[in-house]
Design an enzyme around this catalytic site. Structure first.
Site, PDB file in Angstrom:
ATOM      1  N   GLY A 277       0.763  -1.198   0.072  1.00  0.00           N
ATOM      2  CA  GLY A 277       0.089   0.042   0.013  1.00  0.00           C
ATOM      3  C   GLY A 277       0.820   1.231   0.052  1.00  0.00           C
ATOM      4  CB  SER A 278      -0.018   4.835   0.694  1.00  0.00           C
ATOM      5  OG  SER A 278      -0.336   4.512   2.100  1.00  0.00           O
ATOM      6  CB  SER A 279       5.405   5.548   1.814  1.00  0.00           C
ATOM      7  OG  SER A 279       6.018   4.977   0.556  1.00  0.00           O
ATOM      8  CB  VAL A 281      -1.276   3.053   5.154  1.00  0.00           C
ATOM      9  CG1 VAL A 281      -1.827   1.783   5.837  1.00  0.00           C
ATOM     10  CG2 VAL A 281      -2.272   3.954   4.789  1.00  0.00           C
ATOM     11  N   GLY A 282       1.925   2.186   5.253  1.00  0.00           N
ATOM     12  CA  GLY A 282       3.013   1.058   5.623  1.00  0.00           C
ATOM     13  C   GLY A 282       3.769   1.407   6.731  1.00  0.00           C
ATOM     14  CD  GLU A 299       7.346  -5.214  -2.131  1.00  0.00           C
ATOM     15  OE1 GLU A 299       7.759  -4.341  -2.599  1.00  0.00           O
ATOM     16  OE2 GLU A 299       8.168  -6.246  -2.223  1.00  0.00           O
TER      17      GLU A 299
END
Length: 541
Positions: A277-279, A281-282, A299
């Protein structure tokens, strides 16, 4: 992020212009109420999708007690079917059963586990086209890419079957007499997999195929906006487990939103969480998992550049840029977002690129000949509009595109922007078919621009000079996890490890030795003699 040739072959010709001239460039579907009685949706019945679907596979049974959500066709924003999402109670029951099933699954020999994954691949082959249609219908990517995505999971199954006989440890020479040192790999137990909408089933394949042969059970939370793909894929896997009289809890899946994702991140029964997902949220997932000393495989976002040198094959480069920038409507983590052109060929490349952009057929992703489908959600289209406004405010000049297409669906124009590499908007990932074009004078300048963004997923350079190629792939070249030469930034093969550096998260999935992340390593020293010599020659009494 698609790693199969099918989508690429549908776009790229052997030579010359990459696209046929389309007589109908905007063939958009009319709004209509989805109905299973319509002939074009009969394929859904073949993969056991109904108008109303429970969205949790828990302990070998389908159930769900959470909210009811609608799966929406992004081409016209009409409902396809309904899915009941997981509740926290559903999650807890699923995890209890999954943790118990892990005790049995890890005891099964790895080659036998590999045979189960082989059967999963065969079951997917039998429904390849239907599943590909569903990916195209629910996510919005063109049919060739939808089928290619499912093929990628099949390829991962094949890869994992061979891997199941090669989970090798090692023997290490010991400095002590009558001692042996071994390196042994064992399963983690349970692996959590949280996937994104843009590759709603391929990312599952990268993780689950490897995790299963490594002896782990899998807990999967699919993307909230692609629940039908989660249900359909799970039913394929569940059928194989049932056929082999294995616990269904070996593969546990949930349709749901952030609440279920947070539960997975916090759950100490899950040693490894793979998140795509997005940086933004990651980072939150990583912090949550780290607080309990779990492992994270991330990822995340990409901001990928293609560099075209003055000696490049321009025809080859233009075809590659088209696929990399327009494929999946710019919604791949490996989409080319920045195009760096040597000043001596800048206008030549740009003119050819503008020409082929005008020939891209936009429309229903299930319709033959379409090359650009819709963005996935209404919110994605709104973000495109906001992004274009920001681009203009920071000095970007729209060369083509830049607008939404008025229709019931989430369609936008493929866009090329001339802009400085130094402005803030270029450092961010706009998840849409927007390509930033910029000039450079020297190779060193191009590498510095490539490396100047927070993300570090994919990159490519077009050149024929060996000295440039080896600098590009060396320590002073690209800082990305994927460093290509004379091919697009997307379309990676499964045999290599997939992932990136910096704000992309550092994770590696799929091929090479990525399997090691799904196992725990033990160094074992065995004394088979009658003395007790100590390491480093220590004499203790």
């Amino acid at each position: 992020m698609l790693r199969d040739d099918d989508g690429r072959r549908s776009i790229i010709h052997n030579r010359g212009l990459p696209l046929p001239i389309a007589t109908n460039l905007f063939s958009l579907p009319k709004a209509k109420k989805m109905s299973f009685s319509k002939r074009e949706y009969e394929f859904l019945k073949e993969i056991d999708i109904s108008p109303h679907n429970p969205g949790c596979y828990v302990n070998g049974k389908w159930r769900a007690n959470g909210p009811v959500v609608s799966s929406v066709n992004p081409a016209n924003n009409q409902t396809i079917a309904e899915v009941v999402e997981a509740s926290i109670e559903d999650y807890e029951k699923g995890m209890l059963a999954c943790a118990e099933a892990a005790k049995k699954w890890m005891q099964i020999p790895a080659p036998k586990r590999g045979d189960i994954v082989r059967q999963i691949g065969d079951a997917l082959r039998a429904k390849l086209h239907q599943l590909g249609q569903l990916v195209s219908l629910e996510m919005g990517k063109i049919l060739a890419e939808g089928v290619g995505e499912v093929q990628e999971i099949i390829d991962m199954c094949d890869f994992a079957v061979g891997l199941s006989r090669q989970l090798n440890g090692s023997i290490i020479p010991s400095e002590r007499p009558n001692h042996a040192m071994l390196e042994v790999w064992n399963p983690l137990g349970v692996v959590g997999v949280i996937t994104s909408f843009n590759f709603p089933c391929a990312v599952l394949g990268w993780n689950a195929c490897i995790a299963l042969v490594c002896g782990n059970c899998v807990v999967w939370k699919g993307a909230p906006t692609t629940p039908l793909i989660t249900v359909a894929m799970t039913k394929i896997v569940a059928g194989v487990l049932e056929k082999n009289s294995l616990p269904g809890a070996i593969f546990t899946s949930f349709c749901g939103g952030a609440e279920i994702g947070q539960a997975i991140a916090k759950d100490t029964r899950i040693p490894l969480v793979s998140f795509t997902g997005s940086s933004k949220v990651g980072l939150m997932v990583q912090q949550t998992v780290n607080q309990r000393f779990g492992k994270c495989l991330l990822e995340l976002s990409g901001n990928n550049a293609i560099i075209v040198m003055d000696d490049a094959d321009v025809h080859l480069a233009v075809r590659a840029v088209l696929f990399a920038a327009v494929g999946t409507a710019g919604q791949r983590c490996t989409t080319c977002r920045r195009l760096l052109l040597h000043e001596s060929i800048y206008q030549k490349v740009l003119d050819q690129l503008l020409c082929v952009y005008k020939q891209v057929k936009i429309g229903d992703p299930l319709e033959k000949g379409t090359l650009l489908g819709p963005l996935h959600t209404k919110a994605s289209r709104e973000n495109f509009v906001k992004g274009i406004d920001i681009i203009k405010s920071q000095g970007g000049r729209i060369l083509t595109g830049g607008s939404i297409i008025e229709s019931e669906g989430n369609f936008v124009q493929p866009t090329i922007v001339e802009i400085s590499p130094d402005v803030d908007v270029v450092k961010e990932e706009l998840f849409a078919p927007v390509l930033y074009v910029m000039k450079f004078k020297t190779l060193q300048e191009a590498i510095e621009i490539n490396n100047s963004v927070p993300q570090g997923l994919s990159s490519s350079i077009f050149t024929r000079k060996p000295e440039i190629i080896f600098k590009w792939i060396g320590p002073h070249g690209s800082d990305c996890g994927i460093v290509n030469v004379n091919i697009p930034t997307n379309g990676a093969e499964i045999g290599g490890a997939f992932g990136g550096e910096k704000a992309t998260g550092g994770g590696r999935e799929a091929g090479s030795d990525s399997w090691k992340q799904y196992m725990r390593r033990s160094t074992c020293t065995i004394n088979y003699g009658s003395e007790l010599p100590l390491a480093q020659g220590i004499n203790f009494g």
